[in-house]
Design an enzyme around this catalytic site. Structure first.
Site, short mmCIF file in Angstrom:
data_model
loop_
_atom_site.label_atom_id
_atom_site.label_comp_id
_atom_site.label_asym_id
_atom_site.label_seq_id
_atom_site.Cartn_x
_atom_site.Cartn_y
_atom_site.Cartn_z
N SER A 261 -24.26 -6.14 -17.71
CA SER A 261 -25.50 -6.53 -18.37
C SER A 261 -26.69 -6.36 -17.43
O SER A 261 -26.95 -5.25 -16.99
CB SER A 261 -25.34 -7.96 -18.89
OG SER A 261 -26.20 -8.16 -19.96
N LYS A 265 -27.54 -2.96 -15.32
CA LYS A 265 -28.80 -2.24 -15.13
C LYS A 265 -28.97 -2.02 -13.63
O LYS A 265 -29.36 -0.95 -13.16
CB LYS A 265 -29.98 -3.05 -15.67
CG LYS A 265 -29.87 -3.50 -17.14
CD LYS A 265 -31.08 -4.34 -17.57
CE LYS A 265 -30.84 -5.36 -18.66
NZ LYS A 265 -30.48 -4.93 -19.96
N TRP A 352 -26.91 -5.57 -29.91
CA TRP A 352 -28.15 -5.82 -29.16
C TRP A 352 -28.31 -4.79 -28.03
O TRP A 352 -29.40 -4.36 -27.71
CB TRP A 352 -28.06 -7.25 -28.61
CG TRP A 352 -29.16 -7.77 -27.76
CD1 TRP A 352 -29.07 -8.13 -26.45
CD2 TRP A 352 -30.51 -8.07 -28.16
NE1 TRP A 352 -30.28 -8.62 -26.00
CE2 TRP A 352 -31.18 -8.59 -27.03
CE3 TRP A 352 -31.23 -7.94 -29.36
CZ2 TRP A 352 -32.52 -8.99 -27.06
CZ3 TRP A 352 -32.57 -8.33 -29.38
CH2 TRP A 352 -33.19 -8.85 -28.24
N HIS A 403 -20.02 -9.16 -25.77
CA HIS A 403 -20.79 -8.80 -24.58
C HIS A 403 -20.16 -9.50 -23.37
O HIS A 403 -20.31 -10.71 -23.22
CB HIS A 403 -22.22 -9.31 -24.83
CG HIS A 403 -23.17 -9.08 -23.72
ND1 HIS A 403 -23.76 -7.85 -23.49
CD2 HIS A 403 -23.66 -9.90 -22.77
CE1 HIS A 403 -24.57 -7.94 -22.46
NE2 HIS A 403 -24.53 -9.18 -21.99
C1 GTR Z 1 -29.67 -10.45 -22.54
C2 GTR Z 1 -30.72 -9.42 -22.29
C3 GTR Z 1 -30.03 -8.17 -21.95
C4 GTR Z 1 -28.94 -8.37 -20.89
C5 GTR Z 1 -28.27 -9.74 -20.94
C6 GTR Z 1 -27.52 -10.23 -19.71
O1 GTR Z 1 -30.08 -11.57 -23.17
O2 GTR Z 1 -31.54 -9.31 -23.41
O3 GTR Z 1 -30.92 -7.14 -21.61
O4 GTR Z 1 -29.39 -8.04 -19.67
O5 GTR Z 1 -29.10 -10.73 -21.30
O6 GTR Z 1 -27.80 -9.92 -18.58
O7 GTR Z 1 -26.60 -11.01 -19.94
#
Ligand code: GTR
Length: 423
Positions: A261, A265, A352, A403
Site C-alpha cells: 500500500s 508506493k 479503490w 487489501h
Molecule cells: C489508503 C490510501 C491508499 C493506500 C492505503 C494504505 O487509505 O487511500 O492510497 O496507501 O491507505 O497505505 O493502507
C-alpha cells in the site's frame, strides 16, 4: 506508537464504513454481484464521486515512456540510460515524490542485539540501529534482520518497509504475522529484514516532519519540490542497503525490497532511485503507486492529495484537478526499475486501488524492458484471479481477498525471487 495506532484505527474506520455502505446498497438490490463483491458503480468520499464503473472511465492518453521532452524517440539502452531515465527521475522528483537530497554527512551501524540460534536455531537474529548524520544532527532507526543458518554462502534478502503494526516484525517471535512471515522466508533460504516507516517520518500530516526531515534536511521542508513522507521512507530503505553492504552474511546483489500500500508506493519509488535493489515487490499500491494516475477509477490524485498530501511534494497538488497535465504517469515509475524484476499485486476486494489500472501500468512499462531484451510475459488482458505471472521480468497477481499483504503474496514473491535469482 499511539499516533500509529490512531492512524490505523482511522483507516480501519474508513474501510469499515465503506464496507457497511456497500453491504447496504447490496441489500436494497441496487447493484449486481461481481468477483464475490457487491459491485456498486460509484461511491462518495471526501465530497467526491468515486468511480467504479469501467465503462465510465474517461478516455486518456498516456505520455510516451520512450519519447524525451525534446521529442526524441529512445531506441537504445544507452540512450535510455543517458537521457530518458534521468529525465523521468527528475520529473517524478519535481512533480510527485519530491527531490531526495543528494548527500548527507555519514551513516553508522550498531548491532544492538544478536542471537545466533534464533527461531529454534534456524536463524541468526541481528537487531541493528542505523544512525545517519548531517550538519551535526543525527537520526537513528532500528532494523530487525534474520539470516538463515542453513546456507553455504551469503543469503539473498527481502527487506520490508513495515507500514503496519510494529509488532508484525517482533524480533523475539512471540508475535507472528502473515504480513512478515519471517519463518517461512527463512525456511526458503532468504534473509528477511524490516524497518518501521514511522521511525523515520511519522505517518501523520501534522508530524511527518519530525525525524529525518527536521533533523537532517530542514531546508527540504521549504521547497515545493522537496521530499515528504514517502521520500523519507524511500531514503531510509537505501540506508538499510548501506548497512547490507557491510554485512558479509547478506548477498548484497540479491536484495529485494517489499512494501504494501503506502509502503508499496514507497518500494517502487525507492527502487526507481536506488539501483542497488535487485528486485521490487509492491503490494496493492494503488494511486501514485503502480496504478495509472490518468484512469479515473477508485482513488484519484485529488483524493490522495486531500487525505494524504503529506506523502508527496507540494507540486503534486497542482495535478489534483488537472491530471492530464502531469508530465509522467505511473507506468514510467515501473519503467525506471528496468531491467530489474518487479512484481506488483492487487486484490479482488480492493477496487479503490484500481487493479486494472495497475495491470495497464505494467503493460505500458514493457517497452523499457523490451529495450533491454528482458522477457516480459504479461498477457494482453487482465489475468484471472489467483493466476500469478512468475516467469516474466514484470510479474503480477490479482488474488482474491482484501487489501493486504499475506502468505499467498509472500509465497509468490519467493517463487518470483527463486526464478529470477536462479535459486
Ligand atoms: C489508503 C490510501 C491508499 C493506500 C492505503 C494504505 O487509505 O487511500 O492510497 O496507501 O491507505 O497505505 O493502507
Amino acid at each position: 506508537m499511539i499516533n500509529r495506532l490512531k492512524s490505523f484505527a482511522h483507516q480501519g474506520t474508513l474501510r469499515f464504513n465503506n464496507q457497511m455502505k456497500k453491504a447496504l446498497v447490496c441489500l436494497i438490490g441496487l447493484v449486481s454481484l461481481s468477483a464475490g463483491v457487491c459491485a456498486q458503480k460509484t461511491d462518495r468520499f471526501m465530497g467526491e464521486i468515486v468511480n467504479y464503473d469501467e465503462g465510465a472511465v474517461p478516455a486518456y492518453t498516456l505520455p510516451d515512456i520512450l519519447l524525451t521532452t525534446k521529442g526524441k524517440k529512445i531506441k537504445t539502452v544507452s540512450a535510455w540510460k543517458k537521457q530518458r531515465r534521468p529525465e523521468l527521475l527528475a520529473l517524478f522528483e519535481e512533480h510527485v515524490y519530491g527531490k531526495t537530497p543528494d548527500s548527507f554527512d555519514s551513516v553508522k551501524f550498531m548491532v544492538t542485539n544478536e542471537n545466533a540460534v534464533a527461531m529454534a536455531g534456524k536463524a541468526h537474529l541481528k537487531e541493528v540501529t542505523i544512525t545517519a548524520w548531517n550538519h551535526g544532527h543525527s537520526v537513528s532507526f532500528p532494523v530487525v534482520l534474520f539470516i538463515p543458518n542453513k546456507r553455504t554462502k551469503p543469503a539473498p534478502a527481502f527487506l520490508l518497509i513495515n507500514n503496519r503494526n510494529s509488532r508484525n516484525t517482533d524480533p523475539a517471535r512471540v508475535e507472528k504475522s502473515t504480513f512478515w512471515p519471517a519463518e517461512m522466508v527463512i525456511d526458503n533460504g532468504y534473509a528477511i529484514a524490516a524497518f518501521h516507516h514511522s521511525d523515520v517520518a511519522p505517518d501523520r500530516k501534522d508530524s511527518y516532519q519530525n525525524g529525518v526531515l527536521k533533523q537532517l534536511f530542514p531546508e527540504v521542508l521549504e521547497k515545493d519540490n522537496g521530499m515528504k513522507a514517502i521520500g523519507v521512507w524511500a531514503w531510509a530503505a537505501s540506508r538499510v542497503m548501506d548497512y547490507f553492504k557491510t554485512d558479509k552474511d547478506i548477498d548484497f546483489n540479491k536484495v529485494a525490497l517489499v512494501g504494501h500500500s503506502r509502503g508499496g508506493k514507497t518500494s517502487l519509488w525507492s527502487a526507481a532511485q536506488d539501483q542497488r535493489f535487485a528486485m521490487v515487490f509492491s503490494s496493492c499500491s494503488g494511486s501514485t503507486g503502480a496504478s495509472l494516475a490518468r484512469r479515473k477509477y477508485g482513488e484519484t490524485i485529488s483524493l490522495i492529495n486531500k487525505q494524504f498530501g503529506y506523502w508527496f511534494n507540494n507540486n503534486y497538488k497542482k495535478y489534483s484537478n488537472d491530471v492530464n497535465s502531469l508530465p509522467v504517469d505511473q507506468h514510467m515509475l515501473i519503467g525506471l526499475i528496468a531491467p530489474r524484476p518487479v512484481y506488483t499485486t492487487n486484490a479482488t476486494e480492493d477496487r479503490w486501488a484500481d487493479p486494472y489500472g495497475s495491470f495497464l501500468s505494467l503493460r505500458n512499462a514493457k517497452a523499457v524492458y523490451d529495450l533491454y531484451g528482458e522477457k516480459v510475459a504479461l498477457p494482453k488482458n487482465m489475468p484471472g484471479v489467483n493466476m500469478p505471472i512468475i516467469h516474466s521480468a514484470i510479474g503480477y497477481h490479482f488474488r482474491e481477498g482484501k487489501h493486504d499483504l499475506n502468505v499467498y503474496d509472500w509465497t509468490n514473491f519467493i517463487r518470483f525471487a527463486n526464478h529470477h535469482f536462479n535459486l
